[in-house]
Design an enzyme around this catalytic site. Sequence first.
Site, PDB file in Angstrom:
ATOM      1  N   ASN A   9       0.875  -1.178   0.000  1.00 58.07           N
ATOM      2  CA  ASN A   9       0.000   0.000   0.000  1.00 58.07           C
ATOM      3  C   ASN A   9       0.908   1.222   0.000  1.00 58.07           C
ATOM      4  OD1 ASN A   9      -1.804   2.040   0.394  1.00 58.07           O
ATOM      5  ND2 ASN A   9      -2.358   1.470   2.496  1.00 58.07           N
ATOM      6  N   TRP A  10       1.005   1.842  -1.157  1.00 53.72           N
ATOM      7  CA  TRP A  10       1.947   2.960  -1.296  1.00 53.72           C
ATOM      8  C   TRP A  10       1.409   4.262  -0.732  1.00 53.72           C
ATOM      9  CZ3 TRP A  10       4.003   2.064  -6.994  1.00 53.72           C
ATOM     10  CH2 TRP A  10       4.930   1.017  -6.964  1.00 53.72           C
ATOM     11  N   LYS A  11       0.130   4.278  -0.363  1.00 54.50           N
ATOM     12  CA  LYS A  11      -0.468   5.507   0.182  1.00 54.50           C
ATOM     13  C   LYS A  11      -0.211   6.673  -0.780  1.00 54.50           C
ATOM     14  CE  LYS A  11      -0.034   3.404   4.697  1.00 54.50           C
ATOM     15  NZ  LYS A  11       0.159   3.535   6.132  1.00 54.50           N
ATOM     16  N   HIS A  95      -9.460   1.869   5.120  1.00 55.10           N
ATOM     17  CA  HIS A  95      -8.161   2.012   5.795  1.00 55.10           C
ATOM     18  C   HIS A  95      -8.301   3.017   6.939  1.00 55.10           C
ATOM     19  CE1 HIS A  95      -3.973   2.942   6.541  1.00 55.10           C
ATOM     20  NE2 HIS A  95      -3.670   1.819   5.904  1.00 55.10           N
ATOM     21  N   GLU A  97      -6.486   5.337   7.912  1.00 64.15           N
ATOM     22  CA  GLU A  97      -6.175   6.728   7.552  1.00 64.15           C
ATOM     23  C   GLU A  97      -7.379   7.399   6.892  1.00 64.15           C
ATOM     24  OE1 GLU A  97      -2.617   5.795   5.410  1.00 64.15           O
ATOM     25  OE2 GLU A  97      -1.615   5.297   7.298  1.00 64.15           O
ATOM     26  N   GLU A 164      -5.449  -4.066  10.955  1.00 62.98           N
ATOM     27  CA  GLU A 164      -4.385  -3.072  11.091  1.00 62.98           C
ATOM     28  C   GLU A 164      -4.612  -2.281  12.372  1.00 62.98           C
ATOM     29  OE1 GLU A 164      -2.410  -2.098   7.082  1.00 62.98           O
ATOM     30  OE2 GLU A 164      -4.090  -0.750   7.310  1.00 62.98           O
ATOM     31  N   GLY A 170       2.680   2.918  10.724  1.00 65.29           N
ATOM     32  CA  GLY A 170       3.637   3.995  10.497  1.00 65.29           C
ATOM     33  C   GLY A 170       4.391   4.413  11.747  1.00 65.29           C
ATOM     34  N   SER A 209       3.558  -1.604  10.442  1.00 61.84           N
ATOM     35  CA  SER A 209       5.014  -1.700  10.615  1.00 61.84           C
ATOM     36  C   SER A 209       5.581  -3.076  10.287  1.00 61.84           C
ATOM     37  CB  SER A 209       5.412  -1.252  12.029  1.00 61.84           C
ATOM     38  OG  SER A 209       5.025   0.098  12.250  1.00 61.84           O
ATOM     39  N   GLY A 230       2.971  -0.818   4.338  1.00 65.55           N
ATOM     40  CA  GLY A 230       3.062   0.583   3.939  1.00 65.55           C
ATOM     41  C   GLY A 230       4.504   0.965   3.655  1.00 65.55           C
TER      42      GLY A 230
END
Length: 250
Positions: A9-11, A95, A97, A164, A170, A209, A230
């Site tokens: 997941n490159w965000k 997600h 975020e 998650e 992160g 992580s 990530g």
Amino acid sequence: MRIPLIVANWKMNKTVPEALSFAGEFLPEVKDITGRDILIAPPFTALLSMAGMLKGSNVLLSAQDVFYEEKGAYTGQISASMLKDAGCEFVIIGHSERRQHFGETDGTVNKKTKAALKAGLKVILCIGETLDERNAGRTFEVTGAQLKEGLKEIDLSGIVIAYEPVWAIGTGVTAAPEQAEEAHSRIREDLRTLYGRQADETRILYGGSVTPENVDILMAQPDMDGALVGGASLKAVSFVRIVKYKKTGG
Ligand code: 13P
């Protein structure tokens, strides 16, 4: 049989040239891998060119979000059929975020999931508790409700669950393997309550992580069916090592 699924997941990272350069480095390194599904979720702007690059490879394409309406006056939004058209097989929905910064709720997760499945996409539905919720002993109340509401009136085929824990995303703090396994087996129990035996066919990924250093021990847990990665998926060499995690049989 649950085939392990490893997802990048490159965000909000990578321009088109950067994405293509990653693929050029990554694909030859993983081309002989079998028995594991590999997925990359670039930002929307890189989907189409990545689809061309991944064609014929053993790596599939995912989007990071979708809107639930089919078309119309929704400035800035992308529909499920547009994602399908751009070459996506999967979409990540819910997600943390998006829940935290963009007002995503279990209700919108449910609508988006229905729209994605209808368009023929598979869904990675994300759930997970915050640190306050964990400290208050509410982890499984939270994940249970996210599952129940997010999956309301939805058949489980075509769904992957990603656990998650928000406090591990992160932060460099990974859930301990036993902690992650406890959550995964509890999530599978909740799925069994909702869906019966289909729960045993459903993949549950861990995210938060994940690194080349901890992936082997995490993937050794019995209910760990893959990883949603990530930061450590942004460099090809690091994501190659994660995809090539070693079975430690623990
Ligand atoms: P990190 O691997 O950077 O913690 O991110 C996890 C994540 O949110 C993947 O979706």
